[in-house]
Write a protein that holds these residues in place. Structure first.
Motif, PDB file in Angstrom:
ATOM      1  N   ALA A  25       0.798  -1.232   0.000  1.00  0.00           N
ATOM      2  CA  ALA A  25       0.000   0.000   0.000  1.00  0.00           C
ATOM      3  C   ALA A  25       0.833   1.286   0.000  1.00  0.00           C
ATOM      4  O   ALA A  25       0.507   2.213  -0.751  1.00  0.00           O
ATOM      5  N   PRO A  26       1.903   1.381   0.790  1.00  0.00           N
ATOM      6  CA  PRO A  26       2.652   2.657   0.795  1.00  0.00           C
ATOM      7  C   PRO A  26       3.317   2.976  -0.547  1.00  0.00           C
ATOM      8  O   PRO A  26       3.797   4.093  -0.741  1.00  0.00           O
ATOM      9  N   LEU A  27       3.355   1.991  -1.456  1.00  0.00           N
ATOM     10  CA  LEU A  27       3.937   2.238  -2.781  1.00  0.00           C
ATOM     11  C   LEU A  27       2.857   2.534  -3.831  1.00  0.00           C
ATOM     12  O   LEU A  27       3.140   2.566  -5.034  1.00  0.00           O
ATOM     13  N   ALA A  28       1.617   2.792  -3.356  1.00  0.00           N
ATOM     14  CA  ALA A  28       0.479   2.946  -4.282  1.00  0.00           C
ATOM     15  C   ALA A  28       0.699   4.054  -5.308  1.00  0.00           C
ATOM     16  O   ALA A  28       0.297   3.906  -6.476  1.00  0.00           O
ATOM     17  N   SER A  29       1.315   5.139  -4.905  1.00  0.00           N
ATOM     18  CA  SER A  29       1.474   6.243  -5.871  1.00  0.00           C
ATOM     19  C   SER A  29       2.430   5.850  -6.998  1.00  0.00           C
ATOM     20  O   SER A  29       2.240   6.261  -8.150  1.00  0.00           O
ATOM     21  N   LEU A  30       3.447   5.039  -6.682  1.00  0.00           N
ATOM     22  CA  LEU A  30       4.345   4.550  -7.740  1.00  0.00           C
ATOM     23  C   LEU A  30       3.603   3.570  -8.651  1.00  0.00           C
ATOM     24  O   LEU A  30       3.763   3.598  -9.882  1.00  0.00           O
ATOM     25  N   ARG A  31       2.784   2.727  -8.048  1.00  0.00           N
ATOM     26  CA  ARG A  31       2.008   1.764  -8.820  1.00  0.00           C
ATOM     27  C   ARG A  31       1.052   2.491  -9.777  1.00  0.00           C
ATOM     28  O   ARG A  31       0.922   2.122 -10.957  1.00  0.00           O
ATOM     29  N   ALA A  32       0.422   3.538  -9.255  1.00  0.00           N
ATOM     30  CA  ALA A  32      -0.496   4.318 -10.092  1.00  0.00           C
ATOM     31  C   ALA A  32       0.245   4.978 -11.254  1.00  0.00           C
ATOM     32  O   ALA A  32      -0.337   5.219 -12.324  1.00  0.00           O
ATOM     33  N   ALA A  33       1.529   5.241 -11.041  1.00  0.00           N
ATOM     34  CA  ALA A  33       2.330   5.883 -12.094  1.00  0.00           C
ATOM     35  C   ALA A  33       2.949   4.854 -13.041  1.00  0.00           C
ATOM     36  O   ALA A  33       3.764   5.205 -13.909  1.00  0.00           O
ATOM     37  N   GLY A  34       2.584   3.572 -12.869  1.00  0.00           N
ATOM     38  CA  GLY A  34       3.046   2.566 -13.827  1.00  0.00           C
ATOM     39  C   GLY A  34       4.266   1.770 -13.404  1.00  0.00           C
ATOM     40  O   GLY A  34       4.778   0.953 -14.179  1.00  0.00           O
ATOM     41  N   VAL A  35       4.728   1.980 -12.168  1.00  0.00           N
ATOM     42  CA  VAL A  35       5.879   1.216 -11.661  1.00  0.00           C
ATOM     43  C   VAL A  35       5.365  -0.074 -11.013  1.00  0.00           C
ATOM     44  O   VAL A  35       4.368  -0.049 -10.295  1.00  0.00           O
ATOM     45  N   ARG A  36       6.026  -1.191 -11.299  1.00  0.00           N
ATOM     46  CA  ARG A  36       5.679  -2.435 -10.597  1.00  0.00           C
ATOM     47  C   ARG A  36       6.148  -2.321  -9.155  1.00  0.00           C
ATOM     48  O   ARG A  36       7.273  -1.874  -8.907  1.00  0.00           O
ATOM     49  N   THR A  37       5.326  -2.758  -8.232  1.00  0.00           N
ATOM     50  CA  THR A  37       5.703  -2.608  -6.819  1.00  0.00           C
ATOM     51  C   THR A  37       5.688  -3.948  -6.091  1.00  0.00           C
ATOM     52  O   THR A  37       4.989  -4.880  -6.486  1.00  0.00           O
ATOM     53  N   GLY A  38       6.486  -3.994  -5.019  1.00  0.00           N
ATOM     54  CA  GLY A  38       6.563  -5.220  -4.242  1.00  0.00           C
ATOM     55  C   GLY A  38       7.208  -4.994  -2.886  1.00  0.00           C
ATOM     56  O   GLY A  38       7.630  -3.877  -2.549  1.00  0.00           O
ATOM     57  N   VAL A  39       7.262  -6.079  -2.121  1.00  0.00           N
ATOM     58  CA  VAL A  39       7.906  -6.069  -0.805  1.00  0.00           C
ATOM     59  C   VAL A  39       9.006  -7.122  -0.817  1.00  0.00           C
ATOM     60  O   VAL A  39       8.817  -8.228  -1.348  1.00  0.00           O
ATOM     61  N   PHE A  40      10.142  -6.764  -0.256  1.00  0.00           N
ATOM     62  CA  PHE A  40      11.302  -7.656  -0.175  1.00  0.00           C
ATOM     63  C   PHE A  40      11.810  -7.509   1.254  1.00  0.00           C
ATOM     64  O   PHE A  40      12.514  -6.557   1.580  1.00  0.00           O
ATOM     65  N   HIS A  41      11.398  -8.435   2.121  1.00  0.00           N
ATOM     66  CA  HIS A  41      11.700  -8.270   3.544  1.00  0.00           C
ATOM     67  C   HIS A  41      12.656  -9.329   4.078  1.00  0.00           C
ATOM     68  O   HIS A  41      12.256 -10.462   4.349  1.00  0.00           O
ATOM     69  N   PRO A  42      13.948  -8.955   4.227  1.00  0.00           N
ATOM     70  CA  PRO A  42      14.862  -9.880   4.895  1.00  0.00           C
ATOM     71  C   PRO A  42      14.469  -9.992   6.368  1.00  0.00           C
ATOM     72  O   PRO A  42      14.460  -8.987   7.084  1.00  0.00           O
ATOM     73  N   LEU A  43      14.119 -11.183   6.811  1.00  0.00           N
ATOM     74  CA  LEU A  43      13.771 -11.418   8.220  1.00  0.00           C
ATOM     75  C   LEU A  43      15.091 -11.521   8.992  1.00  0.00           C
ATOM     76  O   LEU A  43      15.539 -12.603   9.373  1.00  0.00           O
ATOM     77  N   GLN A  44      15.708 -10.366   9.141  1.00  0.00           N
ATOM     78  CA  GLN A  44      17.060 -10.346   9.710  1.00  0.00           C
ATOM     79  C   GLN A  44      17.340  -8.973  10.301  1.00  0.00           C
ATOM     80  O   GLN A  44      16.649  -8.004   9.987  1.00  0.00           O
ATOM     81  N   THR A  45      18.341  -8.907  11.159  1.00  0.00           N
ATOM     82  CA  THR A  45      18.760  -7.634  11.735  1.00  0.00           C
ATOM     83  C   THR A  45      20.234  -7.420  11.396  1.00  0.00           C
ATOM     84  O   THR A  45      21.018  -8.375  11.402  1.00  0.00           O
ATOM     85  N   PHE A  46      20.583  -6.190  11.077  1.00  0.00           N
ATOM     86  CA  PHE A  46      21.925  -5.915  10.557  1.00  0.00           C
ATOM     87  C   PHE A  46      22.665  -4.897  11.410  1.00  0.00           C
ATOM     88  O   PHE A  46      22.078  -3.921  11.869  1.00  0.00           O
ATOM     89  N   ARG A  47      23.957  -5.152  11.604  1.00  0.00           N
ATOM     90  CA  ARG A  47      24.823  -4.142  12.215  1.00  0.00           C
ATOM     91  C   ARG A  47      25.097  -3.048  11.194  1.00  0.00           C
ATOM     92  O   ARG A  47      24.840  -3.208  10.007  1.00  0.00           O
ATOM     93  N   LYS A  48      25.667  -1.945  11.680  1.00  0.00           N
ATOM     94  CA  LYS A  48      26.040  -0.868  10.749  1.00  0.00           C
ATOM     95  C   LYS A  48      27.253  -1.251   9.915  1.00  0.00           C
ATOM     96  O   LYS A  48      27.404  -0.820   8.791  1.00  0.00           O
ATOM     97  N   GLU A  49      28.119  -2.071  10.488  1.00  0.00           N
ATOM     98  CA  GLU A  49      29.412  -2.353   9.879  1.00  0.00           C
ATOM     99  C   GLU A  49      29.259  -3.265   8.653  1.00  0.00           C
ATOM    100  O   GLU A  49      28.277  -3.987   8.525  1.00  0.00           O
ATOM    101  N   PRO A  50      30.282  -3.240   7.762  1.00  0.00           N
ATOM    102  CA  PRO A  50      30.230  -4.046   6.535  1.00  0.00           C
ATOM    103  C   PRO A  50      30.021  -5.545   6.802  1.00  0.00           C
ATOM    104  O   PRO A  50      29.438  -6.237   5.970  1.00  0.00           O
ATOM    105  N   GLU A  51      30.451  -6.046   7.978  1.00  0.00           N
ATOM    106  CA  GLU A  51      30.282  -7.461   8.294  1.00  0.00           C
ATOM    107  C   GLU A  51      28.798  -7.851   8.348  1.00  0.00           C
ATOM    108  O   GLU A  51      28.462  -9.040   8.379  1.00  0.00           O
ATOM    109  N   ALA A  52      27.925  -6.865   8.416  1.00  0.00           N
ATOM    110  CA  ALA A  52      26.486  -7.150   8.487  1.00  0.00           C
ATOM    111  C   ALA A  52      26.041  -8.039   7.335  1.00  0.00           C
ATOM    112  O   ALA A  52      25.095  -8.818   7.470  1.00  0.00           O
ATOM    113  N   VAL A  53      26.742  -7.928   6.212  1.00  0.00           N
ATOM    114  CA  VAL A  53      26.363  -8.712   5.037  1.00  0.00           C
ATOM    115  C   VAL A  53      26.425 -10.222   5.336  1.00  0.00           C
ATOM    116  O   VAL A  53      25.699 -11.016   4.729  1.00  0.00           O
ATOM    117  N   ASN A  54      27.237 -10.596   6.313  1.00  0.00           N
ATOM    118  CA  ASN A  54      27.350 -12.016   6.668  1.00  0.00           C
ATOM    119  C   ASN A  54      26.069 -12.576   7.297  1.00  0.00           C
ATOM    120  O   ASN A  54      25.921 -13.793   7.423  1.00  0.00           O
TER     121      ASN A  54
END
Lengths: 272, 272
Positions: free
Chosen positions: B103-132
């Motif tokens: 829903a929060p992407l509705a204005s982009l959808r109305a403008a013709g952009v495909r919209t979706g949700v991509f939710h990593p069920l994870q928590t990340f540190r600030k540091e580059p090691e977070a990628v691990n």
């Protein structure tokens, strides 16, 4: 310092893990005893020890006896051994409880056995892989020298991080361990049930949330809990917290758990 | 299926971790934009992307735009982009929030952009090691095909475990994640403070209890929470629980947290 020969009384989760770790680290496991003879025989066979018919018999065969039994069994077991053992010269006995000091071993001490506490601040599975939890674990030690030194060396030999438990308030210390070890499991279980009620499959909920728990623990290796804390309570996002509380209305106890932990989370973030 | 070029809006913890993971997995990061130009430039430089002055400018440069921004910023940002972008052909935009649907992407959808949700069920540190933290993480996806397929592929490419978020009650799902990720941190913090009050040094309390948390998570890899649960509540050891509650009397809120979690732990152990 020579490595003492070891007797394990209680071939349960902790006793088995320690027997395996000590043997791998070059200690001789001389004896294993347990209420269930089959379990004792099985562990004895695995670590090349003698199964004994009595606990006192196990103590006779080793220099250091580990009472790996439930808290309320320690004192009666110590008393039983003290009454039936033949000699106490050069013998030491420890229990593994974090909640108890040396008092439950008083009858052994009175009989001339050196007594102490050796508490791995860790939780173990039943399976042999449990031994992998030992390296890096803090191991609390309470004993007079020279037993203190011997236990410190043993803790280090199995990859643990020995520290002094003497003078530590055991009840508060043990409550702290319960908060982390037991109640984290319970929070995960509650979260899994909640995710399933939201429409996620059982295995996906378990695997996904467990990976989240592992990631959370990863983050904490290089930072304090206060710095690692994220989420609505850390941000002061009251409207999200209220939505979560509304969603939990059908389960007032869990709703209260959530509310109290949100309150403590905010307090943690605001602490100076 | 070709790998889409990516724009990251919001070079924070999650946005940075995803940018790094996607680039490592062979995706071109075409643009980075953020409210703090320095942070955006720094991440752009690291992943060989162009920093852009506006969010719409980032979307113009990429096929897939990731809005890695706080929940309440998603809708206004989507609206701002929709108003100022030039063309929507072949463009997709996703947000990373587990608490929100599309829903929060509705204005982009109305403008013709495909919209979706991509939710990593994870928590990340600030540091580059977070990628691990990404490999093995569950990644919830909500989008119509072909965007759904493309996001599923991207989740797999970075080592994640994609699953379908469509139809999932986001509030309950998000509350579950908060219980595990945030409140485990808070329990650890409370336990550390408790252990310190018992007489354990600060670093020993943190390191020891964190290792206990890691061991707890280890145990859960091969078993259910119900089977993994140990401790006084699991054993029905009411006298130990009462001693813990007495020790927490000076902190009624924490005492209540302990009591409620003990109650839920017993309930978990008794469940059929």
């Amino acid at each position: 310092m020579n490595k003492p020969s070891i007797a394990i009384i209680g071939p349960g989760r902790a006793g088995s893990a320690l027997a395996r770790a000590l043997r791998t680290s070059g200690y001789v496991i001389a004896a294993v005893n347990g209420r269930n003879p089959d379990n004792a025989r099985q562990l004895a066979k695995e670590v090349n020890a003698r199964p004994t018919a009595t606990a006192a018999g196990a103590l006779e065969l080793a220099e250091l006896t580990i009472l790996a039994v439930p808290d309320d069994v320690i004192a009666p077991l110590a008393s039983e051994i003290a009454q039936s053992m033949c000699a106490s010269d050069g013998k030491s006995a420890v229990h593994l409880s974090g909640a108890q000091d040396r008092a439950p071993l008083a009858s052994l001490r009175a009989a001339g056995v050196r007594t102490g506490v050796f508490h791995p601040l860790q939780t173990f599975r039943k399976e042999p892989e449990a031994v992998n939890n030992i390296p890096g674990s803090a191991i609390g030690i309470d004993a007079d020298s020279p037993l203190h030194d011997l236990l410190t060396r043993a803790a280090t030999d199995i990859g643990g991080e020995p520290f002094d438990l003497s003078g530590v308030d055991r009840v508060r210390y043990h409550a702290a361990a319960v908060l982390v070890a037991n109640y984290t499991v319970t929070l995960l279980a509650e979260a899994e049930a909640l995710a399933q009620s939201a429409g996620i499959g059982k295995k996906r909920a378990h695997d996904g949330l467990l990976r989240l728990l592992t990631g959370t623990a990863n983050n904490l290796r290089a930072t304090t809990p206060r710095e690692a804390l994220t989420g609505p309570a850390a941000r002061g996002d009251d409207s999200t917290i209220q939505r979560h509380l509304d969603a939990l209305a059908s389960d007032p106890t869990l709703q209260q758990v959530y509310a109290l932990l949100a309150q403590r989370s905010r307090r943690l973030k605001e602490a100076i």
